[in-house]
Structures are given as C-alpha cells and as structure tokens.
Motif scaffolding. Structure first.
Motif: not given
Length: 351
Positions: A178-187, A208-212
């Motif tokens: 899962x590539x998530x956005x900050x604030x996103x809810x995942x499992x 895994x984060x991507x925004x940085x």
C-alpha cells in the motif's frame, strides 16, 4: 466397414441347397429331402439345462461383484476428490477417508516463544541466494513512480525470500503493498505521519509513504536511492519474521514483559533483526543492484546515522546508532540470516 460389392458373373455364394421340384401344399410326411434339409440347416434348438452350483460359490461371486463395484465407486470418488483438491489447492491436502467416527485432529506441537525467536529455523537456511535483482528504473518524483519502484523491487524480494521461508517449513505468501497519503487509513491504521508501517493483517501489509520522496530525491539523489531500497527491504524483513513465527512470538513476549524497559528491549531485538536481514538482501544482490561507489558510501553513512537518538520522541524501540550500525554491518558482511539472531545477543548488543 461396408460389405464388398458383388461382381457380375461371380459364382453363387455358398448356402443351403435349394429344394428340388415343386409342390402344392405341405410335403408328405417322412419326406427324405425335407428331413435332410432340416437336420442340417434348421436343427432343433438345444434345450437349456441349468447346472447346480455350490451356494458358497454363488455367494463368493456375488461378494466379488459387490467388492468390485464398491472399489470402482470408491476409486472414482477418491480420484474426483483428489482432482477437486488439487484445483482448489495445488499444494494439496491429506486424503480424508470416510468414517462414521469423528476425525481426531492432533494439534500442532506447542513451541515456546523463546525458541521461535532465538532458535528459529531461519538461522539454519544458509546464505541468501542471489536472484539477479536490479535497481528499479523509476525516480521517486511522483506517487505513481514510488508505487512502480516498490512494486518492482517487491517482486524481486518475493523471489529471493520465498525459498528461505519454505526451507524453514513455513508457508509462503507475498505481502500486500500500500502506498499511502498522509492521513489515509489502511489495514495498518491511520497514517498521520510519513512513517512506513508493517502489519500482519490480511496476510501481511507493507504500508509505504511516498510524500517525502520527491524532496529527499532532489536534496540527495544517491542517499534517496539507498533509502528507497533499504526501507522496503527492512519492511519485508518484518514480513519474513511474520511468516516464520518470529514476529508473533516476539509480540507475545512483549505482552508478558515484566516492565517497560524489558518490553522496549524486545522491540529493539525485533527491529535490529529486520535491519540486519535488509542488509543481507542488499549485499546478496550487489552484483546486479549497484550498491557501490557513491551508493555504497551513502549506505555506510546511513548505517552510522540511524538510531533512536535521532528521532523526535527519542523512544528506545529501534536501537541506538551503535547497535544499528553493528547489525547492518553483520548482515552486509555475511549475507546469511544466521548472522541476524538478535534474540540471543547480550543486552549490550541491542542497546
């Protein structure tokens, strides 16, 4: 197959001789020609006389038929059951024989958590085998590129670690990405910070984060390339722990830790092992994954500049800078999971 076509002029086929002469009405009684004709071509049927058979022989015959029919039916059912099972599960399952009594399933032998962590079969599988992983050709400048990078490298991580996991006797399944956005809810929960997370839900999830990454890549391209690979390798190492039982065993030990200090030490043992296993993967693939030159220098810098002292909250749950450097160096020098047994190391080694 059709009968041959008769030819003109051929001899008449053999058959009953024709009765000579002509008569009106039935032949007279005792006509010799008619008697000879009937004796040869119209014989009286032989009467059927049933033979007496032993009752034991009859019973045996009936029983043989029953056994034969039952065997064919059972064999057919077993064949169909086996076929259906293979289609549903190529690995297969034990055959089940019908019975009126309930099947007694023997529970798996209980293994203490300390054995699952400190004496795991993961440490007996030998050096990790290279599978030719290459650095994914995606620059982390957008979310889609970060996803493509991670998906490509994840495929290679699966190929590298699957035989190791199976060698321990454990089942293998690839983790979900899962590539998530900050604030996103995942499992793995709500991601209010750009922090990579692993959770065993749904068979294992790498969040895994991507925004940085776009900014990090612009600031220091070689270090960003190292961190991209190391971060996914580290999270995958947690998945290996999960598949081999180490992850859950360590969690159970944390639940019964006598105090917070002991619980944090177990956290560090688990995290430092993941750092070591990530380095095992990177050194194994260094022939095709270009961890040399500036990238090797940045990897060495990263190993010396990661630790709890550098985090905002200073929580001692991942290891000190000294411990992180030591365990990353052990994994990189050996390429062998056996070098990553943090659970039997002295407390000073997992500070």
């Amino acid at each position: 197959m059709a009968a041959p076509t008769p030819r003109l002029g051929a001899e008449a086929p053999a058959g009953p001789p024709p009765l000579q002469g002509s008569r009106i009405g039935p032949p007279p009684p005792g006509d010799a020609a008619v008697a000879a004709f009937n004796a040869r071509y119209r014989p009286e049927p032989i009467p059927f006389v049933p033979k007496k058979r032993s009752k034991l022989l009859v019973a045996g015959g009936i029983l043989g038929v029953i056994v034969l029919v039952g065997g064919v039916a059972f064999g057919g059912l077993k064949l169909l059951a086996s076929y259906d099972d293979y289609v549903a599960n190529p690995i297969g399952k034990p055959s089940v024989v019908g019975t009126d009594e309930p099947v007694q399933v023997k529970p798996a032998e209980a293994v203490p958590d300390a054995v699952l962590t400190g004496q795991s079969k993961l440490y007996t599988t030998g050096k990790l085998k290279a599978v030719g992983c290459k650095e994914p050709a995606y620059r982390p400048t957008t979310k889609d590129n970060v996803r493509a990078y991670n998906e490509t490298l994840l495929s290679c991580l699966n190929k590298a670690w699957e035989p190791v996991v199976r060698a321990t006797g454990a089942e293998f399944n690839p983790p979900k990405l899962v590539i998530f956005d900050n604030g996103q809810e995942t499992a793995c929960g709500v991601h209010d910070k750009a922090v990579n997370t692993y959770c065993p839900a749904d068979g294992g999830v790498l969040a895994m984060q991507w925004e940085d990454w776009p900014e990090d890549y612009a600031d220091n391209r070689p270090l960003a390339r190292v961190d991209l690979a190391y971060d996914l390798g580290y999270m995958y190492a947690l998945h290996v722990q999960h598949l081999t039982g180490i992850f859950e065993a360590a969690g159970s030990m944390q639940d019964t830790a006598p105090n917070e200090k002991a619980r944090l030490e177990l956290d560090r043992r688990q995290a430092l092992q993941a750092a070591c296993l990530a380095s095992v993967f990177l050194t194994t693939e260094k022939a095709t994954f270009p961890l040399r030159g500036d990238l090797l220098k940045q990897y060495q810098w990263r190993s010396k500049n990661s630790g709890d002292e550098l985090t905002e909250d200073k929580v001692r749950d991942h290891g000190s800078r000294k411990s992180v450097e030591q365990w990353m160096a052990r994994g990189f020098a050996s390429g062998d999971p056996a070098a990553c047994n943090t659970f039997t190391a002295t407390p000073a080694k997992v500070s």
